[in-house]
Enzyme design. Structure first.
Site, PDB file in Angstrom:
ATOM      1  CB  ILE A  16      -0.955   0.012   1.213  1.00 55.29           C
ATOM      2  CG1 ILE A  16      -1.834  -1.249   1.213  1.00 55.29           C
ATOM      3  CG2 ILE A  16      -1.831   1.271   1.204  1.00 55.29           C
ATOM      4  CD1 ILE A  16      -2.654  -1.437   2.473  1.00 55.29           C
ATOM      5  CG  ASP A  37      10.119   0.127   3.687  1.00 52.61           C
ATOM      6  OD1 ASP A  37       8.925   0.182   3.355  1.00 52.61           O
ATOM      7  OD2 ASP A  37      10.690  -0.938   4.023  1.00 52.61           O
ATOM      8  CB  THR A  40      10.902  -6.429   6.240  1.00 51.90           C
ATOM      9  OG1 THR A  40       9.675  -6.191   5.527  1.00 51.90           O
ATOM     10  CG2 THR A  40      11.015  -5.466   7.412  1.00 51.90           C
ATOM     11  CG  ASP A  63      13.764  -1.024  12.773  1.00 56.42           C
ATOM     12  OD1 ASP A  63      12.581  -0.721  13.056  1.00 56.42           O
ATOM     13  OD2 ASP A  63      14.275  -2.116  13.061  1.00 56.42           O
ATOM     14  CB  SER A  89       1.087  -6.290   6.736  1.00 55.93           C
ATOM     15  OG  SER A  89       1.721  -6.951   5.648  1.00 55.93           O
ATOM     16  CG  ASP A 138     -11.199  -4.747   8.049  1.00 53.55           C
ATOM     17  OD1 ASP A 138     -10.088  -5.307   8.173  1.00 53.55           O
ATOM     18  OD2 ASP A 138     -12.033  -5.089   7.179  1.00 53.55           O
ATOM     19  CD  GLU A 139      -6.976  -8.599   9.299  1.00 51.89           C
ATOM     20  OE1 GLU A 139      -6.472  -9.413  10.091  1.00 51.89           O
ATOM     21  OE2 GLU A 139      -6.697  -8.563   8.090  1.00 51.89           O
ATOM     22  CE1 TYR A 186      -1.282  -6.363  10.537  1.00 48.90           C
ATOM     23  CE2 TYR A 186      -3.491  -7.238  10.187  1.00 48.90           C
ATOM     24  CZ  TYR A 186      -2.534  -6.268   9.941  1.00 48.90           C
ATOM     25  OH  TYR A 186      -2.824  -5.208   9.126  1.00 48.90           O
ATOM     26  CE  LYS A 190      -1.869  -1.715  11.622  1.00 50.11           C
ATOM     27  NZ  LYS A 190      -0.822  -0.842  11.019  1.00 50.11           N
ATOM     28  CE1 TYR A 377      -0.688 -21.809   2.453  1.00 59.34           C
ATOM     29  CE2 TYR A 377       1.431 -20.734   2.154  1.00 59.34           C
ATOM     30  CZ  TYR A 377       0.059 -20.662   2.251  1.00 59.34           C
ATOM     31  OH  TYR A 377      -0.575 -19.446   2.148  1.00 59.34           O
TER      32      TYR A 377
HETATM   33  P1  NAD Z   1       3.400  -4.696   3.512  1.00 61.55           P
HETATM   34  O1  NAD Z   1       3.779  -5.841   4.405  1.00 61.55           O
HETATM   35  O2  NAD Z   1       3.276  -4.929   2.050  1.00 61.55           O
HETATM   36  O3  NAD Z   1       4.465  -3.516   3.675  1.00 61.55           O
HETATM   37  C1  NAD Z   1       4.975  -3.116   4.920  1.00 61.55           C
HETATM   38  C2  NAD Z   1       6.194  -2.245   4.679  1.00 61.55           C
HETATM   39  O4  NAD Z   1       6.693  -1.832   5.965  1.00 61.55           O
HETATM   40  C3  NAD Z   1       7.350  -2.962   3.958  1.00 61.55           C
HETATM   41  O5  NAD Z   1       7.889  -2.128   2.959  1.00 61.55           O
HETATM   42  C4  NAD Z   1       8.362  -3.200   5.068  1.00 61.55           C
HETATM   43  O6  NAD Z   1       9.717  -3.218   4.598  1.00 61.55           O
HETATM   44  C5  NAD Z   1       8.106  -2.021   5.995  1.00 61.55           C
HETATM   45  N1  NAD Z   1       8.516  -2.297   7.383  1.00 61.55           N
HETATM   46  C6  NAD Z   1       8.216  -3.398   8.119  1.00 61.55           C
HETATM   47  N2  NAD Z   1       8.799  -3.298   9.324  1.00 61.55           N
HETATM   48  C7  NAD Z   1       9.451  -2.096   9.349  1.00 61.55           C
HETATM   49  C8  NAD Z   1      10.219  -1.412  10.339  1.00 61.55           C
HETATM   50  N3  NAD Z   1      10.452  -1.962  11.542  1.00 61.55           N
HETATM   51  N4  NAD Z   1      10.721  -0.205  10.038  1.00 61.55           N
HETATM   52  C9  NAD Z   1      10.499   0.354   8.817  1.00 61.55           C
HETATM   53  N5  NAD Z   1       9.803  -0.251   7.843  1.00 61.55           N
HETATM   54  C10 NAD Z   1       9.280  -1.459   8.115  1.00 61.55           C
HETATM   55  O7  NAD Z   1       2.079  -4.113   4.146  1.00 61.55           O
HETATM   56  P2  NAD Z   1       0.815  -3.428   3.434  1.00 61.55           P
HETATM   57  O8  NAD Z   1      -0.125  -4.486   3.058  1.00 61.55           O
HETATM   58  O9  NAD Z   1       1.278  -2.466   2.432  1.00 61.55           O
HETATM   59  O10 NAD Z   1       0.189  -2.646   4.670  1.00 61.55           O
HETATM   60  C11 NAD Z   1       0.612  -1.317   4.990  1.00 61.55           C
HETATM   61  C12 NAD Z   1      -0.151  -0.837   6.206  1.00 61.55           C
HETATM   62  O11 NAD Z   1      -1.551  -0.873   5.936  1.00 61.55           O
HETATM   63  C13 NAD Z   1       0.072  -1.698   7.448  1.00 61.55           C
HETATM   64  O12 NAD Z   1       0.142  -0.841   8.554  1.00 61.55           O
HETATM   65  C14 NAD Z   1      -1.167  -2.580   7.506  1.00 61.55           C
HETATM   66  O13 NAD Z   1      -1.457  -2.924   8.836  1.00 61.55           O
HETATM   67  C15 NAD Z   1      -2.226  -1.648   6.931  1.00 61.55           C
HETATM   68  N6  NAD Z   1      -3.353  -2.305   6.244  1.00 61.55           N
HETATM   69  C16 NAD Z   1      -3.131  -3.255   5.279  1.00 61.55           C
HETATM   70  C17 NAD Z   1      -4.215  -3.829   4.628  1.00 61.55           C
HETATM   71  C18 NAD Z   1      -4.034  -4.832   3.515  1.00 61.55           C
HETATM   72  O14 NAD Z   1      -5.021  -5.400   3.027  1.00 61.55           O
HETATM   73  N7  NAD Z   1      -2.831  -5.082   3.032  1.00 61.55           N
HETATM   74  C19 NAD Z   1      -5.527  -3.442   4.956  1.00 61.55           C
HETATM   75  C20 NAD Z   1      -5.708  -2.473   5.956  1.00 61.55           C
HETATM   76  C21 NAD Z   1      -4.614  -1.909   6.590  1.00 61.55           C
HETATM   77  P1  TYD Z   2      -4.989 -12.807   3.538  1.00 64.90           P
HETATM   78  O1  TYD Z   2      -4.730 -12.353   2.140  1.00 64.90           O
HETATM   79  O2  TYD Z   2      -3.870 -13.437   4.308  1.00 64.90           O
HETATM   80  O3  TYD Z   2      -5.590 -11.538   4.315  1.00 64.90           O
HETATM   81  P2  TYD Z   2      -6.270 -11.457   5.811  1.00 64.90           P
HETATM   82  O4  TYD Z   2      -5.941 -12.684   6.556  1.00 64.90           O
HETATM   83  O5  TYD Z   2      -5.595 -10.257   6.395  1.00 64.90           O
HETATM   84  O6  TYD Z   2      -7.723 -11.260   5.574  1.00 64.90           O
HETATM   85  O7  TYD Z   2      -6.185 -13.845   3.498  1.00 64.90           O
HETATM   86  C1  TYD Z   2      -7.444 -13.527   2.944  1.00 64.90           C
HETATM   87  C2  TYD Z   2      -8.380 -14.703   3.208  1.00 64.90           C
HETATM   88  O8  TYD Z   2      -7.910 -15.842   2.443  1.00 64.90           O
HETATM   89  C3  TYD Z   2      -8.383 -15.154   4.665  1.00 64.90           C
HETATM   90  O9  TYD Z   2      -9.711 -15.542   5.020  1.00 64.90           O
HETATM   91  C4  TYD Z   2      -7.463 -16.353   4.676  1.00 64.90           C
HETATM   92  C5  TYD Z   2      -7.629 -16.940   3.294  1.00 64.90           C
HETATM   93  N1  TYD Z   2      -6.412 -17.624   2.749  1.00 64.90           N
HETATM   94  C6  TYD Z   2      -6.519 -18.935   2.240  1.00 64.90           C
HETATM   95  O10 TYD Z   2      -7.601 -19.548   2.233  1.00 64.90           O
HETATM   96  N2  TYD Z   2      -5.385 -19.515   1.744  1.00 64.90           N
HETATM   97  C7  TYD Z   2      -4.168 -18.888   1.743  1.00 64.90           C
HETATM   98  O11 TYD Z   2      -3.170 -19.505   1.295  1.00 64.90           O
HETATM   99  C8  TYD Z   2      -4.091 -17.555   2.229  1.00 64.90           C
HETATM  100  C9  TYD Z   2      -2.785 -16.802   2.235  1.00 64.90           C
HETATM  101  C10 TYD Z   2      -5.248 -16.957   2.725  1.00 64.90           C
END
Ligand code: NAD
Ligand code: TYD
Length: 380
Positions: A16, A37, A40, A63, A89, A138-139, A186, A190, A377
């Site tokens: 994101i 960033d 990681t 970090d 995340s 939202d989690e 997780y 958050k 897995y």
């Molecule tokens: P992501 O895992 O793809 O990216 C996380 C980034 O943070 C990476 O670039 C990583 O290198 C960096 N990072 C991790 N630990 C760090 C540290 N200690 N110091 C500096 N940088 C660090 O995550 P994402 O899916 O892009 O999510 C971004 C944010 O949005 C998170 O806070 C997550 O909780 C929130 N969010 C994600 C989703 C989703 O569906 N992906 C939905 C709602 C909220």
């Molecule tokens: P995920 O993309 O990990 O997001 P979140 O757990 O944050 O919602 O998973 C989305 C949904 O898909 C969740 O209900 C778990 C399921 N899932 C599988 O069934 N198989 C998989 O291999 C993964 C990664 C997720």
């Protein structure tokens, strides 16, 4: 060159974050965007290749737990706005290694809050425009029950794509005042970070904003998450591991729509407020998986249904939340944001992007990823 604003975006090399950095760098030539960033496994500078040479952009590898470094950056770049996305995340990883999640998500957020507080307190009184914008999920609200609308038999989400046409999997939604009830390490981490952000407003008057968003999908997502993982597995004819019965429901939003919401809220959101972000777009995992299979097969020129045999039901995730569903009415009404893409359009764009960027995927899925996949897995 003097910039109008100096904004620190954390986690900008992630999924994101890279979309938010791209949007801000391209849209606001008069803002200086510093992307902090740690890089990681989830952070990848290839996500930002197209903007890395822009004069208003700077990358810093650091970090968020490194308090001294954060202080140096706040002072050195005169940071007046923070958009905080850096986090661990992935729920499955948090189940295996909760400590890293507490460290980065809780302690890292606290370090960032304290560094911002100290720098902002040193500024002249009346200095306007400071913002600490924390991106959450939202989690934190826990899980909703799965109850079908009366008289309608599933599957009924295949045509659901907008607020108007949307059919929910239950009567309840997550609202801004829904009680926090996180279940996974997780979401607990958050939730804890959200509390710290609000505490810094209530205690020290920090100009904070928190948003809680639903599941994002789109380009540049690390292939440990459902959608990119399954697209990649279909391409390589690898099994598609569906947790439990595939009945769990998630509410999906195209990542660029999340980035647009962040832009609107950063500029126009009310300080100390919370906004839920979501597209009223609920899908059962098994239904979304079938749409992905259909789309990938079509785009690869396979006969319809060719990859359905890859579906493999595996042991459920521990503590697997049943349903997430965001009510984003407040954001839509108060700030005029709404999702720009219909789901069918978004998923088509997403699948196409991954198929067209095989090099990106191959780079990410080499080395450490293999070990991760094997480990995660093997006993399912
Ligand atoms: P992501 O895992 O793809 O990216 C996380 C980034 O943070 C990476 O670039 C990583 O290198 C960096 N990072 C991790 N630990 C760090 C540290 N200690 N110091 C500096 N940088 C660090 O995550 P994402 O899916 O892009 O999510 C971004 C944010 O949005 C998170 O806070 C997550 O909780 C929130 N969010 C994600 C989703 C989703 O569906 N992906 C939905 C709602 C909220
Ligand atoms: P995920 O993309 O990990 O997001 P979140 O757990 O944050 O919602 O998973 C989305 C949904 O898909 C969740 O209900 C778990 C399921 N899932 C599988 O069934 N198989 C998989 O291999 C993964 C990664 C997720």
């Amino acid at each position: 060159m003097g910039f109008k604003r100096n904004i620190l975006i954390t986690g900008g090399a992630g999924f994101i974050g890279s979309h938010v950095v791209r949007l801000f760098v391209n849209k606001y030539a008069d803002y200086h965007i510093v992307n902090l960033d740690k890089l990681t496994y989830a952070g990848n500078l290839a996500n930002l290749k197209d903007i890395e040479d822009k004069p208003n952009y700077l990358f810093v590898k650091a970090d968020i737990c490194d308090f001294a470094k954060l202080q140096e950056l706040m002072n050195g770049y005169h940071v007046d706005g923070i958009i905080h996305l850096a986090a661990e995340s992935h729920v499955d990883r948090s189940i295996k290694d909760p400590f890293t999640f507490a460290q980065t998500n809780v302690m890292g957020t606290l370090a960032l809050l304290q560094a911002a507080k100290l720098y902002w307190e040193s500024l002249p009184e009346g200095y306007e425009g400071k913002r600490f914008y924390h991106i959450s999920t939202d989690e934190v609200y826990g899980a909703l029950e799965l109850t079908h609308p009366e008289g309608v038999e599933p599957p009924f989400t295949t045509t659901a794509s907008s607020a108007e046409h949307h059919l929910a999997y239950g009567k309840d939604f997550f609202y801004e005042d829904t009680k926090y009830n996180p279940h996974s390490p997780y979401s607990a981490s958050k939730a804890s970070s959200d509390h710290f952000v609000r505490a810094f407003h209530d205690t020290y008057g920090m100009p904070t904003i928190v948003t809680n968003c639903s599941n994002n999908y789109g380009p540049y997502q690390f292939p440990e998450k459902l959608i990119p993982l399954f697209i990649n597995n279909i391409r390589h004819r690898k099994p598609l591991p569906v947790y439990g019965k595939g009945e769990n429901v998630r509410d999906w939003l195209y990542v660029e729509d999340h980035a647009r919401a962040i832009d609107v809220i950063f500029h126009n959101g009310r300080v100390a407020d919370t906004y839920n972000i979501g597209g009223f777009n609920e899908w059962k995992n098994i239904d979304i998986i079938k749409v992905i299979i259909k789309t990938v097969d079509r785009l690869l020129g396979n006969p319809e249904g060719a990859s359905l045999d890859l579906i493999t039901y595996v042991t459920d995730r521990k503590g697997h939340d049943m349903r997430y569903a965001i009510d984003s009415t407040k954001l839509q009404k108060e700030l005029g944001w709404e999702p720009s893409l219909q789901f069918e359009e978004g998923i088509e764009k997403t699948v196409r992007w991954y198929l067209d960027h095989q090099e990106w995927m191959d780079h990410i899925t080499s080395g450490e990823y293999e070990k991760y996949y094997e480990e995660m897995y093997k006993n399912r």
